[in-house]
Write a protein that holds these residues in place. Structure first.
Motif, PDB file in Angstrom:
ATOM      1  N   ASP A  49      54.912 -10.451  60.362  1.00  0.00           N
ATOM      2  CA  ASP A  49      54.257 -10.531  61.754  1.00  0.00           C
ATOM      3  C   ASP A  49      53.193 -11.421  61.487  1.00  0.00           C
ATOM      4  O   ASP A  49      52.149 -11.417  60.748  1.00  0.00           O
ATOM      5  N   TRP A  50      53.484 -12.970  62.043  1.00  0.00           N
ATOM      6  CA  TRP A  50      52.771 -13.970  62.009  1.00  0.00           C
ATOM      7  C   TRP A  50      51.403 -13.910  62.632  1.00  0.00           C
ATOM      8  O   TRP A  50      50.619 -14.983  62.300  1.00  0.00           O
ATOM      9  N   ASN A  51      51.248 -13.154  63.697  1.00  0.00           N
ATOM     10  CA  ASN A  51      50.063 -12.711  64.063  1.00  0.00           C
ATOM     11  C   ASN A  51      48.979 -12.172  63.423  1.00  0.00           C
ATOM     12  O   ASN A  51      47.933 -11.993  63.869  1.00  0.00           O
ATOM     13  N   ARG A  52      49.381 -11.348  61.943  1.00  0.00           N
ATOM     14  CA  ARG A  52      48.631 -10.773  61.348  1.00  0.00           C
ATOM     15  C   ARG A  52      48.145 -11.680  60.010  1.00  0.00           C
ATOM     16  O   ARG A  52      49.098 -12.146  59.532  1.00  0.00           O
ATOM     17  N   ARG A  53      46.998 -11.902  59.809  1.00  0.00           N
ATOM     18  CA  ARG A  53      46.791 -12.661  58.423  1.00  0.00           C
ATOM     19  C   ARG A  53      47.040 -11.678  57.294  1.00  0.00           C
ATOM     20  O   ARG A  53      46.802 -10.540  57.207  1.00  0.00           O
ATOM     21  N   ARG A  54      47.917 -12.559  56.356  1.00  0.00           N
ATOM     22  CA  ARG A  54      48.133 -11.805  55.217  1.00  0.00           C
ATOM     23  C   ARG A  54      47.905 -12.698  53.844  1.00  0.00           C
ATOM     24  O   ARG A  54      48.061 -13.946  54.097  1.00  0.00           O
ATOM     25  N   VAL A  55      47.538 -12.232  52.708  1.00  0.00           N
ATOM     26  CA  VAL A  55      47.473 -13.059  51.431  1.00  0.00           C
ATOM     27  C   VAL A  55      49.054 -13.101  50.976  1.00  0.00           C
ATOM     28  O   VAL A  55      49.705 -12.207  50.766  1.00  0.00           O
ATOM     29  N   ILE A  56      49.310 -14.401  50.633  1.00  0.00           N
ATOM     30  CA  ILE A  56      50.568 -14.679  49.890  1.00  0.00           C
ATOM     31  C   ILE A  56      50.520 -14.831  48.477  1.00  0.00           C
ATOM     32  O   ILE A  56      49.860 -15.880  48.206  1.00  0.00           O
ATOM     33  N   VAL A  57      51.092 -14.208  47.825  1.00  0.00           N
ATOM     34  CA  VAL A  57      51.113 -14.235  46.218  1.00  0.00           C
ATOM     35  C   VAL A  57      51.782 -15.188  45.449  1.00  0.00           C
ATOM     36  O   VAL A  57      51.623 -15.987  44.667  1.00  0.00           O
ATOM     37  N   TYR A  58      53.185 -15.231  46.040  1.00  0.00           N
ATOM     38  CA  TYR A  58      54.042 -16.130  45.415  1.00  0.00           C
ATOM     39  C   TYR A  58      55.253 -16.058  46.312  1.00  0.00           C
ATOM     40  O   TYR A  58      55.371 -15.378  47.108  1.00  0.00           O
ATOM     41  N   GLY A  59      56.181 -17.245  45.991  1.00  0.00           N
ATOM     42  CA  GLY A  59      57.312 -17.311  46.846  1.00  0.00           C
ATOM     43  C   GLY A  59      58.638 -17.669  45.947  1.00  0.00           C
ATOM     44  O   GLY A  59      58.400 -18.034  44.938  1.00  0.00           O
ATOM     45  N   ARG A  95      39.965 -17.295  51.384  1.00  0.00           N
ATOM     46  CA  ARG A  95      40.264 -18.692  52.240  1.00  0.00           C
ATOM     47  C   ARG A  95      41.242 -18.399  53.278  1.00  0.00           C
ATOM     48  O   ARG A  95      41.218 -19.029  54.351  1.00  0.00           O
ATOM     49  N   THR A  96      42.023 -17.223  53.058  1.00  0.00           N
ATOM     50  CA  THR A  96      42.847 -16.816  54.052  1.00  0.00           C
ATOM     51  C   THR A  96      41.907 -16.117  55.361  1.00  0.00           C
ATOM     52  O   THR A  96      42.436 -16.281  56.460  1.00  0.00           O
ATOM     53  N   ARG A  97      41.053 -15.488  55.004  1.00  0.00           N
ATOM     54  CA  ARG A  97      40.111 -14.951  56.027  1.00  0.00           C
ATOM     55  C   ARG A  97      39.418 -16.339  56.996  1.00  0.00           C
ATOM     56  O   ARG A  97      39.222 -16.062  58.117  1.00  0.00           O
ATOM     57  N   GLU A  98      39.152 -17.149  55.965  1.00  0.00           N
ATOM     58  CA  GLU A  98      38.305 -18.199  56.844  1.00  0.00           C
ATOM     59  C   GLU A  98      39.329 -19.249  57.439  1.00  0.00           C
ATOM     60  O   GLU A  98      38.805 -20.177  58.117  1.00  0.00           O
ATOM     61  N   ALA A  99      40.514 -19.157  57.070  1.00  0.00           N
ATOM     62  CA  ALA A  99      41.377 -20.218  57.934  1.00  0.00           C
ATOM     63  C   ALA A  99      41.367 -20.248  59.425  1.00  0.00           C
ATOM     64  O   ALA A  99      41.162 -19.167  59.998  1.00  0.00           O
ATOM     65  N   ASN A 100      41.351 -21.287  60.103  1.00  0.00           N
ATOM     66  CA  ASN A 100      41.404 -21.682  61.428  1.00  0.00           C
ATOM     67  C   ASN A 100      42.510 -20.552  62.050  1.00  0.00           C
ATOM     68  O   ASN A 100      43.651 -20.434  61.482  1.00  0.00           O
ATOM     69  N   PRO A 101      42.311 -19.964  63.281  1.00  0.00           N
ATOM     70  CA  PRO A 101      43.576 -19.159  63.909  1.00  0.00           C
ATOM     71  C   PRO A 101      44.451 -19.944  64.065  1.00  0.00           C
ATOM     72  O   PRO A 101      45.694 -19.678  64.176  1.00  0.00           O
ATOM     73  N   VAL A 103      46.054 -22.498  62.409  1.00  0.00           N
ATOM     74  CA  VAL A 103      46.724 -22.417  61.112  1.00  0.00           C
ATOM     75  C   VAL A 103      47.885 -21.376  61.326  1.00  0.00           C
ATOM     76  O   VAL A 103      49.128 -21.637  61.135  1.00  0.00           O
ATOM     77  N   TRP A 104      47.583 -20.171  61.532  1.00  0.00           N
ATOM     78  CA  TRP A 104      48.524 -19.086  61.846  1.00  0.00           C
ATOM     79  C   TRP A 104      49.293 -19.195  63.057  1.00  0.00           C
ATOM     80  O   TRP A 104      50.709 -18.887  63.139  1.00  0.00           O
TER      81      TRP A 104
END
Length: 204
Positions: A49-59, A95-101, A103-104
């Motif tokens: 769900d990309w309406n929810r902010r989440r930390v991405i560790v690795y891809g 930085r994830t918390r601070e990112a402009n909405p 971006v999401w």
């Protein structure tokens, strides 16, 4: 909102089994904190769900580069990633918390048009103080296609976004747009898939 138990996550390990699961899941797979924040789990970007902010560790792309360019095996890559996560997690979460909405919102628009996040976002600051985030996506219809998204926020209610399309590592084309709260779905999100199909038709 991001609700992470950082104390527990900073003592958790990313294991070689996690990386094998990431590899087996394929392009568009990500490692993220699991639901109870006690460790990490593998998820498909297209199912998040990309309406929810989440930390991405690795891809998936991060793993492919680690194995190919740094000549690591899964055990070495897991040990290195665990050290990297422990050093960087607090900063990534902030930085994830601070990112402009916005971006999401752009990420969600790209996902709805078949572009799925494939690597950990890279955070930086421009020379004039703008907050920059660089993302890499894979196209669900053909994994030869990769897309990079660069967003820079200098004003609270807008950001500049640049999207570049690659095939097999070679640049095909790119677009840039100013994204605002009222600008709607970015033109590049709607057009990138069509442009990728055209390129592959001409190439193949």
């Amino acid at each position: 909102m991001i609700d992470l138990n950082l104390a527990r996550l900073l003592t958790a390990e990313v294991t070689s089994e996690d990386l094998l699961a990431l590899a087996g899941t394929g392009p568009g797979a990500l490692i993220i904190p699991d639901a109870d924040s006690s460790g990490y789990t593998v998820a498909r970007a297209e199912h998040l769900d990309w309406n929810r902010r989440r930390v991405i560790v690795y891809g998936y792309r991060d793993l492919a580069l680690d194995l190919a360019l740094r000549h690591r095996d899964h055990t070495q890559a897991a040990a290195c990633l665990t050290r990297t996560v422990r050093a960087g997690l607090r900063g990534w979460a902030a930085r994830t918390r601070e990112a402009n909405p916005l971006v999401w919102r752009v990420r969600e628009d790209l996902h709805r048009h078949g572009m799925h996040l494939n690597a950990r976002p890279q955070f930086s600051t421009t020379e004039d103080g703008g907050a920059r985030i660089d993302d890499i996506f894979t196209w669900r219809h053909d994994r030869r296609i990769a897309v990079t998204l660069c967003t820079v926020q200098r004003q609270p209610h807008s950001l500049m976004a640049a999207l570049d399309l690659y095939c097999g590592g070679h640049h095909v084309t790119g677009w840039s747009e100013r994204i605002t709260r009222t600008s709607g779905v970015p033109w590049f999100a709607r057009y990138a898939g069509e442009r990728a199909r055209l390129h592959l038709d001409l190439r193949d």
